[in-house]
Design a protein around this motif. Structure first.
Motif, PDB file in Angstrom:
ATOM      1  N   TRP A   1       0.816  -1.217   0.000  1.00 54.11           N
ATOM      2  CA  TRP A   1       0.000   0.000   0.000  1.00 54.11           C
ATOM      3  C   TRP A   1       0.851   1.268   0.000  1.00 54.11           C
ATOM      4  O   TRP A   1       0.413   2.305  -0.509  1.00 54.11           O
ATOM      5  CB  TRP A   1      -0.931   0.000   1.211  1.00 54.11           C
ATOM      6  N   THR A   2       2.034   1.186   0.575  1.00 55.07           N
ATOM      7  CA  THR A   2       2.932   2.357   0.566  1.00 55.07           C
ATOM      8  C   THR A   2       4.311   1.918   0.095  1.00 55.07           C
ATOM      9  O   THR A   2       4.666   0.733   0.173  1.00 55.07           O
ATOM     10  CB  THR A   2       3.055   2.982   1.967  1.00 55.07           C
ATOM     11  N   SER A   3       5.107   2.883  -0.352  1.00 56.27           N
ATOM     12  CA  SER A   3       6.465   2.579  -0.825  1.00 56.27           C
ATOM     13  C   SER A   3       7.384   2.197   0.328  1.00 56.27           C
ATOM     14  O   SER A   3       8.445   1.612   0.112  1.00 56.27           O
ATOM     15  CB  SER A   3       7.040   3.796  -1.567  1.00 56.27           C
ATOM     16  N   GLU A   4       6.978   2.518   1.571  1.00 64.28           N
ATOM     17  CA  GLU A   4       7.803   2.193   2.742  1.00 64.28           C
ATOM     18  C   GLU A   4       7.568   0.776   3.266  1.00 64.28           C
ATOM     19  O   GLU A   4       8.221   0.341   4.217  1.00 64.28           O
ATOM     20  CB  GLU A   4       7.523   3.180   3.886  1.00 64.28           C
ATOM     21  N   THR A   5       6.627   0.053   2.669  1.00 68.00           N
ATOM     22  CA  THR A   5       6.318  -1.300   3.144  1.00 68.00           C
ATOM     23  C   THR A   5       7.537  -2.202   2.997  1.00 68.00           C
ATOM     24  O   THR A   5       8.159  -2.254   1.942  1.00 68.00           O
ATOM     25  CB  THR A   5       5.151  -1.895   2.344  1.00 68.00           C
ATOM     26  N   VAL A   6       7.874  -2.914   4.074  1.00 67.74           N
ATOM     27  CA  VAL A   6       9.010  -3.835   4.051  1.00 67.74           C
ATOM     28  C   VAL A   6       8.519  -5.238   4.415  1.00 67.74           C
ATOM     29  O   VAL A   6       7.483  -5.402   5.056  1.00 67.74           O
ATOM     30  CB  VAL A   6      10.116  -3.397   5.039  1.00 67.74           C
ATOM     31  N   SER A   7       9.294  -6.220   3.990  1.00 68.59           N
ATOM     32  CA  SER A   7       8.892  -7.605   4.266  1.00 68.59           C
ATOM     33  C   SER A   7      10.108  -8.512   4.204  1.00 68.59           C
ATOM     34  O   SER A   7      11.040  -8.278   3.427  1.00 68.59           O
ATOM     35  CB  SER A   7       7.860  -8.076   3.241  1.00 68.59           C
ATOM     36  N   ASP A   8      10.089  -9.567   5.063  1.00 66.86           N
ATOM     37  CA  ASP A   8      11.137 -10.580   4.997  1.00 66.86           C
ATOM     38  C   ASP A   8      10.548 -11.925   4.575  1.00 66.86           C
ATOM     39  O   ASP A   8      11.174 -12.966   4.722  1.00 66.86           O
ATOM     40  CB  ASP A   8      11.849 -10.718   6.342  1.00 66.86           C
ATOM     41  N   VAL A   9       9.311 -11.886   4.035  1.00 67.23           N
ATOM     42  CA  VAL A   9       8.664 -13.109   3.555  1.00 67.23           C
ATOM     43  C   VAL A   9       9.092 -13.343   2.109  1.00 67.23           C
ATOM     44  O   VAL A   9       8.935 -12.468   1.260  1.00 67.23           O
ATOM     45  CB  VAL A   9       7.129 -13.001   3.640  1.00 67.23           C
ATOM     46  N   LYS A  10       9.596 -14.543   1.833  1.00 64.29           N
ATOM     47  CA  LYS A  10      10.181 -14.807   0.523  1.00 64.29           C
ATOM     48  C   LYS A  10       9.148 -15.030  -0.573  1.00 64.29           C
ATOM     49  O   LYS A  10       9.405 -14.742  -1.740  1.00 64.29           O
ATOM     50  CB  LYS A  10      11.110 -16.016   0.606  1.00 64.29           C
ATOM     51  N   SER A  11       7.967 -15.573  -0.215  1.00 69.51           N
ATOM     52  CA  SER A  11       6.982 -15.872  -1.259  1.00 69.51           C
ATOM     53  C   SER A  11       5.577 -15.904  -0.680  1.00 69.51           C
ATOM     54  O   SER A  11       5.396 -16.016   0.543  1.00 69.51           O
ATOM     55  CB  SER A  11       7.291 -17.216  -1.921  1.00 69.51           C
ATOM     56  N   ILE A  12       4.602 -15.817  -1.555  1.00 67.34           N
ATOM     57  CA  ILE A  12       3.192 -15.938  -1.153  1.00 67.34           C
ATOM     58  C   ILE A  12       2.945 -17.325  -0.558  1.00 67.34           C
ATOM     59  O   ILE A  12       2.181 -17.472   0.398  1.00 67.34           O
ATOM     60  CB  ILE A  12       2.263 -15.720  -2.369  1.00 67.34           C
ATOM     61  N   GLN A  13       3.611 -18.332  -1.110  1.00 69.78           N
ATOM     62  CA  GLN A  13       3.404 -19.705  -0.632  1.00 69.78           C
ATOM     63  C   GLN A  13       3.824 -19.851   0.828  1.00 69.78           C
ATOM     64  O   GLN A  13       3.109 -20.445   1.634  1.00 69.78           O
ATOM     65  CB  GLN A  13       4.184 -20.696  -1.507  1.00 69.78           C
ATOM     66  N   ILE A  14       4.975 -19.317   1.158  1.00 69.39           N
ATOM     67  CA  ILE A  14       5.457 -19.372   2.543  1.00 69.39           C
ATOM     68  C   ILE A  14       4.529 -18.583   3.450  1.00 69.39           C
ATOM     69  O   ILE A  14       4.201 -19.021   4.558  1.00 69.39           O
ATOM     70  CB  ILE A  14       6.901 -18.829   2.626  1.00 69.39           C
ATOM     71  N   LEU A  15       4.089 -17.412   2.976  1.00 66.71           N
ATOM     72  CA  LEU A  15       3.184 -16.568   3.762  1.00 66.71           C
ATOM     73  C   LEU A  15       1.903 -17.320   4.108  1.00 66.71           C
ATOM     74  O   LEU A  15       1.511 -17.400   5.280  1.00 66.71           O
ATOM     75  CB  LEU A  15       2.847 -15.304   2.973  1.00 66.71           C
TER      76      LEU A  15
END
Length: 576
Positions: A263-277
């Motif tokens: 939703w924003t350019s500041e969004t961060v994530s350490d999830v590698k894939s949708i499948q893992i999520l």
């Protein structure tokens, strides 16, 4: 629990098409009554595709390997028979705005599909349906008869029909903001409701995120929005549509669930894939749900049994207390026989001096019988009470042993109050298995296993870096004490208090100092029923001095040559 919506489904399918097509179907395994796993093999990898029609957690994603226990479900057997060895060549949406997938299987890539596996991700109406190339239903995870739904029955042999068409307008990037705003604000109502009512493809969670990204209140009436509010909301709306168009998904967790839209350019994530999520989120959520249900079931069963046993123990204790009067009846009978000359016909009671103290003893009499008859009656009552004690004492000991065992199980359950890891659920599952084996829980056609526990012990390090192992349940306690322990280790347990078996690991020639012993004693007190106490008596001894009585229940042992040390559970909690 957050549901898989259209956006998440598209995101998952996008990854699946990229990484897992085409794939050979090697195995089919049904994990539970709501989930099947398809064992897939591509040129680069092997994995398990989970397909679930769970009413709260319907999904499709790459999951963990299934457990090594027999699959006894009919649905998976039918899929295995029809699809085994074929290639999964395509995963298609039957409509861009429907949450229905068509998994196509053929002999090899490029051939016409022989079978269609329709996956309907629609909340409590979710289903998985297998049809042949002629679109005739061969089997379904959940069959729906005419009485359940006259609009869309799902029955073997019937043609597969799609759900009724959606009537809401289709969202489009080409729609101007003025037209979009006019449609949303046509009826003055809550912003969230208006978005959900006026366009297809939206979910409650998606709309909430969209509105929050625009810094607006979802309950705010549409007629109160200012121009800048509408501009921000339309920007969020287009972010969603651009993500769908470009497949630019971005998986990350939130405090309430997960997101796949940046939703924003500041969004961060350490999830590698949708499948893992998806696999991690729904596995944890379902495990937590099962944990709560299982813990409640076991606690309720143990409490009910303990209540009955404690009542039975009180009954036996009362009977023993009554039998304590046996010697008193014999003493009175002896007095009466010794002073027969004092008896007179018609006496209702007699006062005679005690043999030892000389104090007068009142003896009730039956006036219709003589002194000898009354004395014999007292002897009979003495014998009856004496026989009662002989009969009741072993019964009371048996009940006390059973109470001690169940309190030990209750203690193990109390140590895992909330779900944190999958091992917490497995610990409870092993406790339930143990109670089934011991006959406290009845399960039809139960296939119990006596294999050693596969979960890890609790592990800690003492100040001098000696390892401490702690059992999570009775099965682990027995394994720890009689399989893992060596002659050099020290075995700890709370004294006369239910708790875990604890092992301080030592090698030949190593000696634990007072600091190590105290640290281990504190842990032993913490992993016991006396966790809330200030000080708890703890014993330790060599494992060779710990014995399991023949026929005793899991986790129950006796010991000798023990040393007592006081443990402080609060210090252990601080150190953990």
């Amino acid at each position: 629990m957050q549901s898989v919506d259209l956006t998440t489904l598209i995101a998952s399918c996008c990854e699946l098409r990229k990484d897992w097509l085409p794939a050979r179907l090697e195995q089919v395994y049904q994990r539970d009554r709501f989930t099947i796993s398809l064992g897939l093999r591509t040129l680069k990898r092997r994995g398990w595709l989970d397909i679930s029609w769970h009413p709260q957690a319907a999904r499709i994603c790459i999951g963990d390997p299934p457990p090594r226990i027999p699959d006894t479900f009919t649905f998976s057997d039918q899929l295995r028979h029809q699809l085994g060895g074929l290639a999964l060549v395509e995963i298609q949406q039957i409509d861009p705005w429907e949450r229905i997938l068509d998994l196509q299987f053929s002999q090899r890539p490029g051939d016409s599909p022989l079978w269609h596996l329709y996956v309907e991700i629609m909340g409590k109406y979710s289903n998985v349906i297998l049809t042949g190339s002629d679109n005739s239903i061969v089997t379904a995870a959940h069959q729906v008869n005419i009485q359940q739904s006259s609009v869309r029955p799902i029955l073997t042999g019937q043609p597969y029909e799609l759900p009724p068409k959606l009537t809401e307008p289709i969202p489009s990037l080409n729609e101007p903001q003025s037209r979009w705003q006019e449609r949303v604000s046509l009826i003055p109502s809550a912003l969230k409701q208006q978005l959900l009512k006026n366009y297809r493809g939206l979910s409650s969670g998606l709309v909430l995120s969209m509105i929050q990204a625009a810094n607006l209140d979802p309950t705010q009436p549409t007629h109160t929005l200012r121009t800048e509010d509408w501009n921000r909301l339309f920007k969020s709306w287009q972010t969603w549509l651009k993500t769908l168009e470009n497949y630019n998904f971005f998986p990350y967790y939130t405090s309430k669930g997960y997101e796949v839209i940046p939703w924003t350019s500041e969004t961060v994530s350490d999830v590698k894939s949708i499948q893992i999520l998806l696999n991690t989120y729904y596995t944890n959520q379902l495990n937590h749900q099962e944990f709560q249900q299982l813990r409640h079931q076991i606690n309720q069963k143990i409490n009910n049994v303990l209540t009955k046993l404690q009542f039975k123990a009180e009954q036996f204790i009362q009977r023993l207390q009554q039998s304590d009067e046996a010697d008193e009846y014999r003493a009175k009978a002896d007095l009466l026989m010794a002073f027969l000359h004092e008896w007179k016909p018609g006496m209702k009671e007699i006062l005679l001096p005690d043999f030892e103290t000389g104090e007068p003893v009142k003896i009730p009499l039956n006036p219709e019988n003589n002194a000898v008859w009354n004395a014999q009656n007292l002897y009979k009552r003495h014998q009856k009470l004496k026989r009662a004690r002989i009969a009741v004492e072993p019964l009371l000991n048996e009940v006390k042993t059973e109470i001690n065992y169940l309190e030990q199980v209750e203690s193990a359950i109390s140590l895992i109050e909330t779900y944190k890891t999958a091992e917490d659920l497995q610990t409870l599952a092993e406790i339930r298995e143990e109670l089934i084996q011991q006959g406290y829980i009845n399960v039809p056609d139960n296939r119990s296993s006596n294999s050693p526990s596969s979960i890890e012990f609790y592990r800690y390090q003492t100040p001098n870096n000696f390892e401490v192992l702690i059992g999570r349940n009775n099965r682990q306690n027995d394994q720890l004490t009689f399989k893992v322990a060596t002659d050099y280790d020290l075995w700890f347990h709370t004294q006369e208090i239910p708790g875990s078996h604890v092992l301080l690991r030592l090698s030949a020639g190593q000696v634990a100092d007072d600091m190590d012993l105290q640290f281990t004693a504190n842990l032993t007190a913490y992993y016991s029923r006396a966790r809330q106490s200030e000080q708890v008596p703890v014993i330790y001894t060599k494992p060779k001095h710990v014995y399991k009585p023949k026929g005793s229940k899991p986790g129950m042992v006796i010991y000798k040559q023990e040393t007592v040390i006081w443990g402080n559970p609060h210090q252990a909690k601080i150190a953990l």
